[in-house]
Design a protein around this motif. Structure first.
Motif, mmCIF file in Angstrom:
data_model
loop_
_atom_site.group_PDB
_atom_site.id
_atom_site.type_symbol
_atom_site.label_atom_id
_atom_site.label_comp_id
_atom_site.label_asym_id
_atom_site.label_seq_id
_atom_site.Cartn_x
_atom_site.Cartn_y
_atom_site.Cartn_z
ATOM 1 N N UNK A 109 -18.454 4.908 11.939
ATOM 2 C CA UNK A 109 -17.648 3.691 12.058
ATOM 3 C C UNK A 109 -16.321 3.818 11.309
ATOM 4 N N UNK A 110 -15.304 3.153 11.826
ATOM 5 C CA UNK A 110 -14.035 3.050 11.110
ATOM 6 C C UNK A 110 -14.307 2.351 9.777
ATOM 7 N N UNK A 111 -13.643 2.787 8.694
ATOM 8 C CA UNK A 111 -13.885 2.156 7.388
ATOM 9 C C UNK A 111 -13.604 0.655 7.421
ATOM 10 N N UNK A 112 -14.238 -0.052 6.501
ATOM 11 C CA UNK A 112 -14.069 -1.497 6.413
ATOM 12 C C UNK A 112 -14.927 -2.195 7.442
ATOM 13 N N UNK A 158 0.832 -1.205 0.000
ATOM 14 C CA UNK A 158 0.000 0.000 0.000
ATOM 15 C C UNK A 158 0.868 1.257 0.000
ATOM 16 N N UNK A 159 0.385 2.269 -0.692
ATOM 17 C CA UNK A 159 1.067 3.561 -0.701
ATOM 18 C C UNK A 159 0.994 4.162 0.704
ATOM 19 N N UNK A 160 2.109 4.703 1.207
ATOM 20 C CA UNK A 160 2.068 5.295 2.544
ATOM 21 C C UNK A 160 1.062 6.452 2.602
ATOM 22 N N UNK A 161 0.293 6.539 3.676
ATOM 23 C CA UNK A 161 -0.698 7.608 3.790
ATOM 24 C C UNK A 161 -0.047 8.953 4.116
ATOM 25 N N UNK A 162 -0.746 10.002 3.776
ATOM 26 C CA UNK A 162 -0.342 11.349 4.161
ATOM 27 C C UNK A 162 -1.300 11.781 5.266
ATOM 28 N N UNK A 163 -0.796 11.929 6.510
ATOM 29 C CA UNK A 163 -1.685 12.313 7.609
ATOM 30 C C UNK A 163 -2.348 13.668 7.357
ATOM 31 N N UNK A 166 -10.234 0.810 1.557
ATOM 32 C CA UNK A 166 -9.467 0.225 0.447
ATOM 33 C C UNK A 166 -8.064 0.812 0.368
ATOM 34 N N UNK A 167 -7.090 -0.058 0.150
ATOM 35 C CA UNK A 167 -5.704 0.356 -0.009
ATOM 36 C C UNK A 167 -4.948 0.596 1.274
ATOM 37 N N UNK A 168 -5.566 0.354 2.437
ATOM 38 C CA UNK A 168 -4.895 0.659 3.711
ATOM 39 C C UNK A 168 -4.330 -0.574 4.416
ATOM 40 N N UNK A 169 -4.463 -1.734 3.813
ATOM 41 C CA UNK A 169 -4.047 -2.966 4.497
ATOM 42 C C UNK A 169 -2.586 -2.932 4.951
ATOM 43 N N UNK A 170 -1.680 -2.366 4.165
ATOM 44 C CA UNK A 170 -0.263 -2.381 4.515
ATOM 45 C C UNK A 170 0.203 -1.239 5.403
#
Length: 166
Positions: free
Chosen positions: A139-142, A2-7, A161-165
């Protein structure tokens, strides 16, 4: 991967879930917590404990005596959390309504999470409403994580979606 998130930069009065620790921790909160299901308040307390983990909105655990008697039915489902240990799940019942696996608890949590022993957490997506300090949560996504999103936390939040990693 997964692409690293931007806080998202927190606004005044907000906490960033990206400043929460890893491994996770738990801490008491005195904010009023309320759970509604099937047209009634099924749980209410000012003695909850919240868990905090990097990238996750808080999850709130309520003392067993703050939950209406008879609304929790053990479901047989179990999961394992790397930080807290093995969870057991409950169906939430009220009148003719039933929400399967809508709540969970840790009977024998790891030592760092002993404060939540036998406290119960609820999935906000599976009950009618959850409130923190009078604010209705999102609710938290997913469908796996049970975090409670309020205006007091900034993300992005793991679970979508896309946050698994993350």
């Amino acid at each position: 991967m997964a692409k690293p998130p931007v806080p998202t930069p927190p606004k005044p009065g907000q906490e960033s879930v990206w400043t929460y620790p890893r491994p996770a921790i738990c801490q008491p909160t005195h904010l009023p917590i309320r759970i509604e299901f099937a047209g009634q308040v099924i749980a209410e307390t000012k003695g909850a404990i919240r868990t905090l983990e990097t990238s996750h909105p808080p999850t709130y655990y309520l003392p067993p005596d703050s939950i209406l008697s008879g609304v929790l039915l053990p479901s047989g489902r179990r999961t394992l959390c790397e930080w807290k240990g093995q969870a057991r799940y409950f169906d939430v019942l009220s009148g003719s309504r039933r929400a399967s696996n809508a709540a969970w608890a840790y009977d024998t949590p790891t030592p760092a999470f002993d404060p939540i022993r036998n406290y119960v957490a609820f999935y906000p997506a599976l009950v009618d409403a959850c409130f923190v300090g009078g604010e209705k949560v999102e609710p938290q996504p997913g469908g796996f994580y049970g975090g409670w999103i309020t205006s007091h936390v900034s993300g992005p939040f793991k679970g979508g979606p896309g946050s698994m990693g993350w």
